[in-house]
Design a protein around this motif. Structure first.
Motif, short mmCIF file in Angstrom:
data_model
loop_
_atom_site.label_atom_id
_atom_site.label_comp_id
_atom_site.label_asym_id
_atom_site.label_seq_id
_atom_site.Cartn_x
_atom_site.Cartn_y
_atom_site.Cartn_z
N SER A 267 0.85 -1.19 0.00
CA SER A 267 0.00 0.00 0.00
C SER A 267 0.88 1.24 0.00
O SER A 267 2.10 1.16 0.18
CB SER A 267 -0.92 0.02 1.22
N GLY A 268 0.27 2.39 -0.18
CA GLY A 268 1.00 3.65 -0.18
C GLY A 268 1.52 4.05 1.18
O GLY A 268 2.24 5.05 1.30
N LYS A 269 1.18 3.27 2.23
CA LYS A 269 1.63 3.60 3.58
C LYS A 269 2.80 2.74 4.01
O LYS A 269 3.06 2.58 5.19
CB LYS A 269 0.47 3.46 4.56
N MET A 270 3.48 2.16 3.02
CA MET A 270 4.66 1.34 3.35
C MET A 270 5.72 1.47 2.27
O MET A 270 5.42 1.77 1.11
CB MET A 270 4.26 -0.12 3.57
N TYR A 271 6.95 1.25 2.71
CA TYR A 271 8.09 1.23 1.80
C TYR A 271 8.64 -0.19 1.69
O TYR A 271 8.52 -1.00 2.62
CB TYR A 271 9.24 2.10 2.34
N ARG A 272 9.28 -0.45 0.53
CA ARG A 272 10.03 -1.69 0.37
C ARG A 272 11.51 -1.38 0.25
O ARG A 272 11.92 -0.48 -0.49
CB ARG A 272 9.55 -2.43 -0.88
N LEU A 273 12.33 -2.15 0.97
CA LEU A 273 13.79 -2.05 0.89
C LEU A 273 14.32 -3.40 0.41
O LEU A 273 13.79 -4.45 0.81
CB LEU A 273 14.39 -1.74 2.27
#
Length: 428
Positions: A104-110
């Motif tokens: 979702s737009g409320k999380m980042y991926r690293l």
């Protein structure tokens, strides 16, 4: 072997967006999880500290085109980037996942590069040191809605020992943390057993001797009433203190669970709380709708909102303490939940009629007083047991923090003496 400190951005791979941090997408989705073969968008609750919960998702409508470039893959390190302070900056490594789940737009991926083990980075992000630094990076006007911008986040300092040492530290940490995980599960099970025991014994006390059952409408000294919910005050406006729904959910009537609203004094006049008032939640989640609590504070301390129904018991027929205990019992609460109605995806509700027709045990007053005394003793015993469990859980959390602090300062060797020192600090 030499440790160095690097920025987070230096140890991440570039992704399909050509950046080292990739954000998700927040389309309007269905309220239910994605079915087999369907695309879903993760909810932020899918990311728990060090734990990925893929079932926490919403199905993407068939009218929208999925975005495979933000599909979650094993090995992705996810972190929440928006929400309340306690839920912004929560990391979790994806060890396995079903297909067709998007961020979702409320999380980042690293995606860590070859210089750092993903598990090492996950545990560092969970450490107090990293969480303190991350907390300082958050922006927003209130704790209820903060953001973690990727421009600041990629500047986070990260300790970087050689890979061999990272994996040695991981072996020690995972051994110790797995023991703490097992202890935490045992304690959580213990808390559930305490609550189950309490519910069972309360029912036994209330229904002892097969007392007569009477509908609630026959046990009140006046008609039931819903409260009122107006908008919160803005700026320097003066308002009327109004309960929030959480006051009844938590059975705690304190300033923490109130807000100032624009309700005029003339309207508030009939809504002020009085000692002995009982409130029933007429709308909430399926598990909480119908939850009840009794107010025992000062007169005219606050008014109550529209989602609560006020009951004022006739003390010549039923003691207020007894009635609220009967309402909070699992047997009665189950009746109220069963009467709740609502459209799919909406909050289930009960009305005054549903409450009025609900029957509760009503023995003679002397038996009610005896039952209340017994119920107070049960509550005290359960509370004491719960306090002990919570104390052990706090100790476990403190030990977890100490282990992580030792690991990321280069002080974790795995020796038994070192473990004793860490535990000793917790005891102190």
């Amino acid at each position: 072997m030499t440790w160095e400190w690097v920025t987070l951005g230096e140890i991440l791979l570039r992704q399909s967006n050509k950046k080292v941090v990739q954000q998700g997408w927040s389309p309007k989705c269905h309220t239910y999880p994605a079915g087999e073969g369907r695309w879903g968008v993760l909810k932020t609750t899918a990311i728990q500290p060090g734990r990925f919960e893929p079932t926490h998702n919403k199905e993407l409508p068939g009218s929208l085109v999925p975005r495979p470039q933000i599909e979650v893959q094993p090995g992705d390190l996810l972190i929440t980037c928006a929400g309340p302070r306690s839920r912004c900056g929560v990391p979790a490594l994806v060890r396995s996942t079903p297909k067709n789940l998007m961020m979702s737009g409320k999380m980042y991926r690293l995606r860590p590069n070859q210089r750092i083990d993903s598990r090492f980075l996950e545990l560092y992000l969970l450490s107090d040191e990293a969480q303190t630094r991350i907390d300082e990076m958050k922006t927003g006007i209130s704790d209820s809605g903060l953001n973690l911008t990727h421009g600041r986040f990629v500047e986070l300092p990260v300790p970087l020992p050689p890979l061999e040492e990272q994996r040695r530290i991981l072996a020690i940490l995972e051994d110790q943390l797995s023991r703490l995980d097992a202890a935490d599960k045992y304690l959580a099970d213990g808390e559930r057993h305490i609550q189950a025991w309490r519910a069972t014994v309360i029912d036994e006390v209330l229904w002892r001797g097969n007392p007569p059952m009477r509908p609630i409408r026959e046990l009140l000294r006046e008609g039931m009433r819903n409260g009122r919910s107006d908008r919160a005050v803005k700026g320097q406006e003066r308002g009327t203190r109004t309960l929030t729904l959480t006051a009844v959910t938590q059975n705690s009537f304190t300033d923490e669970f109130t807000k100032e609203t624009v309700t005029p004094p003339s309207v508030a006049d009939g809504l002020w709380l009085e000692p002995g008032d009982i409130f029933v939640q007429r709308a909430n989640t399926p598990e909480l709708v119908g939850t009840s609590a009794r107010y025992e504070g000062d007169r005219k301390w606050a008014i109550f909102p529209d989602l609560l129904i006020r009951l004022r018991p006739d003390e010549t027929r039923i003691r207020g303490e007894y009635l609220v205990a009967a309402l909070r019992s699992e047997r009665t609460h189950r009746q109220l939940r069963a009467k709740a109605k609502g459209l799919a995806g909406s909050m289930p509700k009960i009305d005054q009629r549903a409450v009025a027709e609900t029957c509760v045990p009503c023995p003679e007053l002397g038996s009610q007083i005896e039952a209340v005394i017994a119920l107070n003793e049960i509550a005290d015993a359960a509370s004491a047991l719960s306090r002990d469990v919570r104390a052990q859980r706090r100790r476990s959390a403190a030990l977890r923090r100490s282990l992580l602090a030792a690991a990321f300062s280069g002080r974790l060797t795995g020796s038994s003496s070192e473990m004793s020192v860490v535990e000793g600090r917790i005891e102190a």
